[in-house]
Write a protein that holds these residues in place. Structure first.
Motif, short mmCIF file in Angstrom:
data_model
loop_
_atom_site.label_atom_id
_atom_site.label_comp_id
_atom_site.label_asym_id
_atom_site.label_seq_id
_atom_site.Cartn_x
_atom_site.Cartn_y
_atom_site.Cartn_z
N MET A 28 0.80 -1.22 0.00
CA MET A 28 0.00 0.00 0.00
C MET A 28 0.83 1.27 0.00
O MET A 28 0.29 2.37 0.10
N THR A 30 1.90 2.23 -2.55
CA THR A 30 1.19 2.73 -3.72
C THR A 30 -0.28 2.37 -3.54
O THR A 30 -0.58 1.24 -3.14
N SER A 31 -1.19 3.28 -3.79
CA SER A 31 -2.62 2.97 -3.59
C SER A 31 -3.06 1.89 -4.58
O SER A 31 -2.52 1.77 -5.68
N SER A 68 -9.80 4.69 2.42
CA SER A 68 -10.27 4.37 1.07
C SER A 68 -11.24 5.43 0.60
O SER A 68 -11.83 6.16 1.40
N GLN A 82 -5.41 3.26 0.46
CA GLN A 82 -4.06 3.76 0.64
C GLN A 82 -3.71 3.71 2.13
O GLN A 82 -4.60 3.64 2.97
#
Length: 113
Positions: A28, A30-31, A68, A82
């Motif tokens: 996470m 990175t989303s 989120s 994320q």
């Protein structure tokens, strides 16, 4: 399934659950939306059932480790997750502990050789 096999399977699943939390938090950075996260984990050697991943994402969000929101991506509305600030702290703490435990296990294994 023998009793021994079942016992070993339970131990392996218990270990895997803890590692999966770490893997999700690490991913996470990175989303991701659910499917992209599942694909990312799989590409990195960790196959995860949808029935395991989605409840885990909701649990991590309820624990305030993830946030989120709904976004339109690739023409579809998706819940994108994320890391929260708490999640970032947990990720770093868990990674540090993982490295410590891994080194301890390595030391123990070397002692038995």
């Amino acid at each position: 399934m023998t009793e021994e096999h079942e016992r070993l399977n339970k131990l392996t699943m218990e270990l895997r659950r803890g590692v999966l939390i770490m893997a999700v938090l690490e991913s996470m950075v990175t989303s991701h939306y659910g499917y992209s996260l599942r694909r990312h984990l799989e590409q990195n050697g960790l196959d995860v059932d949808e029935g395991t991943l989605y409840p885990l994402l909701r649990r991590l969000e309820s624990q305030q480790l993830l946030t989120s929101d709904w976004q339109v991506q690739e023409g579809r509305k998706r819940r994108v997750y994320q890391l929260s600030d708490n999640g970032q702290t947990a990720r770093i703490t868990m990674e540090r502990e993982w490295r410590h435990l891994n080194q301890a296990l390595t030391n123990l294994a070397e002692d038995t050789q």
